[in-house]
Each structure stands twice: as C-alpha cells, then as structure tokens.
Enzyme design. Structure first.
Site, PDB file in Angstrom:
ATOM      1  N   HIS A  48     -38.362 -44.670 -19.020  1.00  0.00           N
ATOM      2  CA  HIS A  48     -37.414 -44.827 -17.914  1.00  0.00           C
ATOM      3  C   HIS A  48     -37.768 -46.058 -17.066  1.00  0.00           C
ATOM      4  CE1 HIS A  48     -34.738 -43.306 -14.635  1.00  0.00           C
ATOM      5  NE2 HIS A  48     -35.589 -43.993 -13.883  1.00  0.00           N
ATOM      6  N   GLU A  49     -39.001 -46.126 -16.605  1.00  0.00           N
ATOM      7  CA  GLU A  49     -39.407 -47.255 -15.754  1.00  0.00           C
ATOM      8  C   GLU A  49     -39.373 -48.551 -16.570  1.00  0.00           C
ATOM      9  OE1 GLU A  49     -39.358 -46.529 -12.754  1.00  0.00           O
ATOM     10  OE2 GLU A  49     -39.647 -44.356 -12.857  1.00  0.00           O
ATOM     11  N   HIS A  69     -35.989 -49.984 -16.271  1.00  0.00           N
ATOM     12  CA  HIS A  69     -35.827 -50.742 -15.014  1.00  0.00           C
ATOM     13  C   HIS A  69     -36.477 -52.115 -15.158  1.00  0.00           C
ATOM     14  CE1 HIS A  69     -34.096 -47.717 -12.416  1.00  0.00           C
ATOM     15  NE2 HIS A  69     -35.077 -46.862 -12.596  1.00  0.00           N
ATOM     16  N   GLU A 115     -30.123 -47.637 -12.510  1.00  0.00           N
ATOM     17  CA  GLU A 115     -30.364 -46.331 -13.135  1.00  0.00           C
ATOM     18  C   GLU A 115     -29.652 -46.219 -14.479  1.00  0.00           C
ATOM     19  OE1 GLU A 115     -32.531 -43.988 -12.500  1.00  0.00           O
ATOM     20  OE2 GLU A 115     -33.253 -45.064 -10.745  1.00  0.00           O
TER      21      GLU A 115
END
Ligand SMILES: [Zn+2]
Length: 501
Positions: A265-266, A269, A295
């Site tokens: 997830h990170e 980003h 997101e």
C-alpha cells in the site's frame, strides 16, 4: 511590477515554502520513527516556530501582489505557471483567512493532541482525548467559516482534500456502496468461512520480514535509492521531493500479512510521488493530485494487484523460501483465500476489501455530525459503537479498538476519511480501463509489473497536480467516475471466493 519581477518573487517564495515544508516534514518523520519519547516538547517548539515562518511567507503581501499580478496576466504565463498560480491562490486564500495566532496555535494544538492521543489509545481512555477532539473540530469549523462564510463548513473541509467534493456527492457515493455491499456481506457471512488458521500460531521474525519488504518493493518497481523504509506504530508515506520519499511499516511477528500489505500500500503511494513529471519538480504542481487519487494508487497496488490470485501465485515461492517452516504444507491457493477472507472486524486498517468502505462510512457520518452539531463529542464512543453494530454487525469491546483507533483526528486530518473509499472505487474503474490495453494478469504472472506501472505513470503519475482530481480521472478513464465498477468488482470476486450463486 513587470511579469519577470512577479515571477522572481513568486519562485523565491515557493522555494522558501518548500524548504520549510521539507524541514518540518523531516522533523515529523523523525518524531514518528527514531526520536526518543521525551523529544516531543522541543520538537513542538521548533515546529511552531517554523509554522509561523511558513505562515509569514505564504501571507507576505509582496507574494500576494506578485500572484495577483500574474493571475491578471495569464497570456504571459505558460500553462504550467497558470495552473501553479491557481493552486497557490486557492491555498493562500485559505491560510490568509485565518488570523496568525490561531494558525500557529493550531500547530501547537495538534502537536499536543498527537501525544495525548497516543497515551489515550494505549489506556483506552477516551475522556482524556475528548477535549482535544472538540478543540480540533471547533478550529476546523472556524477556519472553514473564515474561508467560505456562506458554505457548509464540512463541504469546505472535504474540498480541501478533494477539490469539488461535497457532502451531496459523498452521500450519493456511500449510498451506492451501501446498497450493494451490505447485502453482499450478509450473503458472504451465511457461507462457511475461509480457513486462515495456518497464518497464526507461528513466529515470523522481524529480521526476515524486512527482507520480504525489500523483495516486495523491488517487485512493484519502487526505486530504493530514492525511497527509504522506516518502522512505526502506524504505517504511512511521506515525501519531500521526487528523490526523497519515505514509507514505513509495522512488523507483527505473529503474522507476516499485515506488514506485507502495508508495504504494498505505502509502496503504491511512493510510486506515485517518485514518478511525478520532472518538469514539475520544485513547483507547487509536483506530487499527487489529491488524497483520493493518492489512495486510488496505493489501494490499486494493495488490492487490485496485491490481492489478486496471479500476484499471490507469483510471490508464494518467495514467501516459502523466507518462511519455510512457518508455511510448510501450505499452498498458494490457501494463501490467496486467506488474504481475501472477508469478515466484519473492529480495525479499519486491517479490514478486508469488502468491509473496508463500511469502516470509512462510519467515520464520514461521525465527522458530518460533529461539524453540524448533531453529534456531541461526549457521545462519540456510543455513536461509534452503535454504527459498528448497524453496518458491520459487531460489538466494540473498548475505545482503543473503537473511536480511538485512528490517528487522523489528532493530526488534524478532518475530512480525509472519504478519500480512502473514493480511492478504492477510483482504482477499480482504472483497473477496468487499464485492462482494455494491458494484459494485467499476464504482466503479474511474468513478474514484470512495468506494463502496469507504465500505464499508471502515463495516465496518472506524471501529471502531478496539473489537473483537479475528477478532471484527471476522467482524462484517464475516458468517461465519468462511476462507483459501479467497484461494487461490480467486489460482487464478482467475493461471489467466486465464497461460492455464492
Ligand atoms: Zn494510504
């Protein structure tokens, strides 16, 4: 004033703002990672000072005059300069509408709130945090009214994270989600549950999980020369420029999946920030278009890629190599089912794809109520728990796992939560669009994700903040945003996993 003079003043001030933001960002990152516990007070003083400097630069009359001059002479500006001035004026009008002492006082308040929240959460002590929530929400309502006196304050706040977002649009969005997700979840819960017991009862050493992190970031094409990895209680990503992005994770030794999905997830980003167009670097246009678009990228990597069968089949041999005893006798198919187990749970960050948006809905309705006064701060734990019962069908045992679980309010990120659910829905529609020209599954199976990341760079990442979020999205999609792509995706996926008819 000449155009050249105005541009020089503007560029000089942007450089100063960026330098201050860099310094403040590093201080905050240090506070979250390696700084000792007693360091908060000194850091708070420095941050308050720097925030005062930042306020003065942003509200400097010379800058305001230069920006006004430039906005009145659009024909002498490039397209990028015109956009930069537009974004600057949006932000500076908000800041300038707040009296200086209130602006600086708010930074001090957030610094204190962060420390109080950490302790309150550990002790499950809502009462100690309640006065700060009230102060933070009161400040945000006041600031919104200074800025747009005639607009509902929560609309103003939503639009600060996602330009143009309103309660009306958000209500319609969550309405469409609720209508499909709540009955689907009921059908899933009526079926036998996925068995993920093999993931528990063993130890996955942090040292080995760190190697797994390195493997995953490389796989999703994150350039480690420009992206550091830290360890924090709550995983997050922060970015200073396109050569310095930091992601963090949290290792739970009893289960490797938590950190695995935090990292992906990170990493999503980070990829977005790392591939912002070179021509945007040093301007106000570098980085993500909005929180929701951000997101959409992180959740794209986490869910649409990371929770796909092809991805699990690709990485499972590596997982078995790193954790040979822990995963002995386990198959990739078992792992695929385990990471897609859907069930109502207490903690948003650990929620599955199906129930996730319902966690966000609870927070959205609460923020709306705190803004319009229909919910009082003292009632929060009760309201929170009642909503978890209503939407997710579960009882919240304590505030630590309830209303105190997220750091957003203590950080002043009020109005941010809808971004998560919108991001998931944007991502589903981007996936459908991408599949028209990219063999997504084939790319994953080959272990070379560049056709996927290349598409995202071409349609989203490289544009930075050149467009407002919905405009960027429609450009990439070739049609307006439609949450049905997301609900259709969920229905198809969970129908197969749970054998619904
Ligand atoms: Zn995120």
């Amino acid at each position: 004033m000449t155009t050249q003079e105005a541009k020089t003043i503007f560029r000089g001030h942007v450089a100063q703002m960026k330098a201050l933001r860099h310094a403040m960002g590093i201080l905050s990152y240090d506070g979250a990672t390696t700084a000792p516990v007693e360091s908060a007070e000194g850091r708070g003083r420095t941050l308050a000072y720097l925030s005062g400097c930042s306020y003065e630069i942003q509200t400097d009359p010379a800058l305001e005059e230069a920006a006004r001059y430039l906005s009145q002479h659009p024909e002498e500006l490039s397209e990028l300069e015109r956009r930069e001035i537009q974004l600057f004026r949006r932000g500076s009008e908000y800041t300038a509408s707040i009296p200086r002492d209130e602006f600086v006082g708010y930074t001090t308040l957030l610094n204190k709130a962060d420390a109080v929240w950490h302790k309150a959460k550990l002790d499950s002590d809502f009462a100690s945090f309640a006065p700060l929530i009230r102060e933070i929400f009161d400040a945000n309502v006041r600031f919104a009214k200074y800025y747009k006196p005639d607009q509902a304050p929560y609309d103003t706040q939503l639009s600060r994270y996602e330009q143009g977002l309103t309660m009306a649009r958000t209500d319609a969005f969550f309405g469409a989600l609720k209508e499909r997700i709540v009955p689907l979840l009921k059908r899933v819960m009526a079926r036998p549950q996925v068995d993920d017991s093999f993931l528990w009862g063993k130890v996955y050493p942090t040292e080995v999980q760190r190697k797994f992190t390195d493997y995953l970031l490389e796989l999703i094409t994150v350039d480690r020369r420009r992206c550091g990895v830290g360890e924090t209680e709550h995983p997050f990503t922060t970015f200073f420029n396109k050569k310095d992005v930091r992601v963090t994770t949290h290792y739970h030794e009893e289960n490797p999946v938590y950190s695995m999905y935090s990292v992906i997830h990170e990493g999503g980003h980070a990829l977005y920030e790392l591939h912002s167009g070179d021509e945007l670097e040093g301007t106000l246009l570098s980085g993500g278009a909005s929180m929701s678009i951000h997101e959409s990228q992180s959740r794209f990597m986490e869910n649409y890629i990371g929770r796909s069968r092809a991805f699990i089949e690709l990485i499972f041999p590596k997982m078995q190599e790193l954790f040979p005893e822990q995963l002995a006798g386990v198959t990739a198919e078992q792992m695929y089912l385990a990471v897609n187990k859907a069930q109502p749970s207490l903690i948003r960050t650990e929620a599955d794809e199906l129930t996730y948006a319902l966690h966000v809905l609870v927070r959205y309705e609460i923020e709306k109520g705190l803004f319009d006064g229909s919910i009082a701060v003292e009632e929060l734990p009760g309201v929170w728990n009642a909503k978890y019962r209503e939407y997710l069908g579960i009882d919240v045992p304590d505030d630590r796992r309830g209303v105190l679980q997220d750091s957003h309010w203590s950080n002043g990120n009020v109005g941010y939560f809808p971004s998560y659910a919108l991001g998931s829905a944007y991502g589903a529609q981007l996936l459908a669009k991408m599949k028209q020209s990219v063999d997504v599954e084939g790319a994953i199976r080959s272990g070379d994700l560049r056709p996927i990341t290349g598409w995202l760079e071409e349609h989203i990442w490289k544009y930075g903040k050149r467009y407002d979020p919905l405009e960027l999205l429609e450009k990439a999609l070739g049609e307006p945003f439609d949450p049905r792509y997301f609900t259709d995706y969920l229905e198809e996926k969970f129908t197969k996993i749970y054998g619904l008819d």
